[in-house]
Scaffold this active site. Sequence first.
Site, PDB file in Angstrom:
ATOM      1  N   VAL A  17       0.985  -0.959   0.586  1.00 35.90           N
ATOM      2  CA  VAL A  17       0.338   0.362   0.143  1.00 35.90           C
ATOM      3  C   VAL A  17       0.686   1.344   0.223  1.00 35.90           C
ATOM      4  O   VAL A  17       1.595   1.384   0.908  1.00 35.90           O
ATOM      5  CB  VAL A  17      -1.091  -0.056   1.306  1.00 35.90           C
ATOM      6  CG1 VAL A  17      -1.939   1.758   1.429  1.00 35.90           C
ATOM      7  CG2 VAL A  17      -1.770  -1.312   0.879  1.00 35.90           C
ATOM      8  N   GLY A  34      -3.197   3.063   6.277  1.00 36.03           N
ATOM      9  CA  GLY A  34      -4.582   3.416   7.265  1.00 36.03           C
ATOM     10  C   GLY A  34      -5.903   3.776   6.980  1.00 36.03           C
ATOM     11  O   GLY A  34      -6.808   4.027   7.867  1.00 36.03           O
ATOM     12  N   GLY A  63      -7.293   1.591   5.368  1.00 37.00           N
ATOM     13  CA  GLY A  63      -7.990  -0.318   4.954  1.00 37.00           C
ATOM     14  C   GLY A  63      -8.218  -0.269   3.859  1.00 37.00           C
ATOM     15  O   GLY A  63      -8.123  -1.719   3.178  1.00 37.00           O
ATOM     16  N   TYR A  93      -0.480  -7.991  10.181  1.00 37.81           N
ATOM     17  CA  TYR A  93      -1.081  -9.289   9.574  1.00 37.81           C
ATOM     18  C   TYR A  93      -1.696 -10.703  11.516  1.00 37.81           C
ATOM     19  O   TYR A  93      -2.546 -11.309  10.881  1.00 37.81           O
ATOM     20  CB  TYR A  93       0.320 -10.448   9.198  1.00 37.81           C
ATOM     21  CG  TYR A  93       0.196 -10.101   7.865  1.00 37.81           C
ATOM     22  CD1 TYR A  93      -0.136  -9.433   6.547  1.00 37.81           C
ATOM     23  CD2 TYR A  93       2.066  -9.226   7.622  1.00 37.81           C
ATOM     24  CE1 TYR A  93       0.504  -8.713   5.656  1.00 37.81           C
ATOM     25  CE2 TYR A  93       2.278  -9.090   6.615  1.00 37.81           C
ATOM     26  CZ  TYR A  93       1.514  -8.963   5.302  1.00 37.81           C
ATOM     27  OH  TYR A  93       2.272  -8.506   4.131  1.00 37.81           O
TER      28      TYR A  93
END
Length: 166
Positions: A93, A99, A101, A137
């Site tokens: 990301v 942060g 989603g 995770y």
Amino acid sequence: MTAGDLSLQLREAQPDDVETIFGLIQELADYEQLSDQVAGSAELLETHLFGAVPYARVILAEYGPEVAGFALYFFNYSTFLTRPGLYLEDLYVRPAHRGRGVGRALLVRVAAIAVEQGCGRVDWSVLDWNEPAVGFYQKMGATVFREWRICRLTGEALHRLGSVHP
């Protein structure tokens, strides 16, 4: 989706996304302090994603026209489960979208694909120093195995062993 719509959208990558995907791979390598290990090219990536034998698949996450991240995965096989598995090679990301989603959405999509395909598990690796990723995770329900080690043959060692004729 309208031009002003900034909701998160996930989609399967298409051949015209290859340059973007390769750029994301380079960003990931930079984040992981492994840029010197990127030896591939967008051309090879295109062949391996969209050629006669697709070796991997990519999901892109987008906010409006902006690519926020990606997941690259492929199928493998678990002899212990005697079922297919899914290996998540990359989940990345971009910093501006963390942060929000995006990582969770990508991991949920990968898990859904694994379930749809009858896979018994999803596996991936995480660098031991990447505590934010390890925590993420674990929060998502993953077990982080400390006792397993990754083994790899590459470069000269791979070619040397692959040239041995039994």
